[in-house]
Design a protein around this motif. Structure first.
Motif, PDB file in Angstrom:
ATOM      1  N   LEU A  54       0.827  -1.210   0.000  1.00 22.12           N
ATOM      2  CA  LEU A  54       0.000   0.000   0.000  1.00 22.12           C
ATOM      3  C   LEU A  54       0.862   1.261   0.000  1.00 22.12           C
ATOM      4  N   ARG A  55       1.995   1.213   0.675  1.00 26.92           N
ATOM      5  CA  ARG A  55       2.916   2.357   0.653  1.00 26.92           C
ATOM      6  C   ARG A  55       3.514   2.520  -0.736  1.00 26.92           C
ATOM      7  N   ALA A  56       3.907   1.416  -1.366  1.00 29.83           N
ATOM      8  CA  ALA A  56       4.487   1.467  -2.711  1.00 29.83           C
ATOM      9  C   ALA A  56       3.486   2.007  -3.729  1.00 29.83           C
ATOM     10  N   GLU A  57       2.210   1.692  -3.543  1.00 27.87           N
ATOM     11  CA  GLU A  57       1.150   2.184  -4.432  1.00 27.87           C
ATOM     12  C   GLU A  57       0.856   3.663  -4.208  1.00 27.87           C
ATOM     13  N   GLY A  58       1.268   4.203  -3.059  1.00 28.01           N
ATOM     14  CA  GLY A  58       0.981   5.591  -2.721  1.00 28.01           C
ATOM     15  C   GLY A  58      -0.334   5.773  -1.994  1.00 28.01           C
ATOM     16  N   THR A  59      -0.980   4.680  -1.627  1.00 25.62           N
ATOM     17  CA  THR A  59      -2.255   4.763  -0.915  1.00 25.62           C
ATOM     18  C   THR A  59      -2.033   5.091   0.557  1.00 25.62           C
ATOM     19  N   LEU A  60      -1.076   4.426   1.175  1.00 30.60           N
ATOM     20  CA  LEU A  60      -0.713   4.692   2.563  1.00 30.60           C
ATOM     21  C   LEU A  60       0.483   5.637   2.548  1.00 30.60           C
ATOM     22  N   LYS A  61       0.266   6.873   3.009  1.00 35.14           N
ATOM     23  CA  LYS A  61       1.295   7.901   2.924  1.00 35.14           C
ATOM     24  C   LYS A  61       2.201   7.943   4.153  1.00 35.14           C
ATOM     25  N   ARG A  62       1.624   7.873   5.342  1.00 34.61           N
ATOM     26  CA  ARG A  62       2.380   7.960   6.599  1.00 34.61           C
ATOM     27  C   ARG A  62       1.719   7.054   7.628  1.00 34.61           C
TER      28      ARG A  62
END
Length: 91
Positions: free
Chosen positions: A34-42
């Motif tokens: 999800l972080r790699a996809e940009g969905t989870l930012k922080r």
């Protein structure tokens, strides 16, 4: 659209430690995706609690829901979502 998401985890006390470890590994792997996809930012821990505070980005609330529901721990999560709007001084 950005969302502030608070997550509390409530795994059953009688869950086998092996199952907990497997879920934890799968959860970590999904979080990385999800972080790699940009969905989870922080992502932040709340010290002394089983709570996370996180910043997510999704096209709309339905897309956010689908991302949250993809988490392996989803059945044991209490999730509070706040949609965020840009402050005028940020424009």
């Amino acid at each position: 659209m950005e969302f502030l998401v608070r997550i509390n985890t409530d795994l059953p006390m009688d869950m086998a430690s092996e199952e907990r470890e497997q879920l934890s590994t799968r959860e970590r792997d999904r979080t990385v995706e999800l972080r790699a996809e940009g969905t989870l930012k922080r992502l932040w821990r709340v010290p002394g609690r089983r709570e996370l505070v996180s910043l997510w980005e999704a096209k709309d609330p339905t897309v956010l829901h689908d991302a949250l529901a993809s988490l392996p721990l989803f059945p044991w999560l209490d999730i509070d979502v706040e949609p965020l709007a840009t402050h005028p001084s940020e424009r």
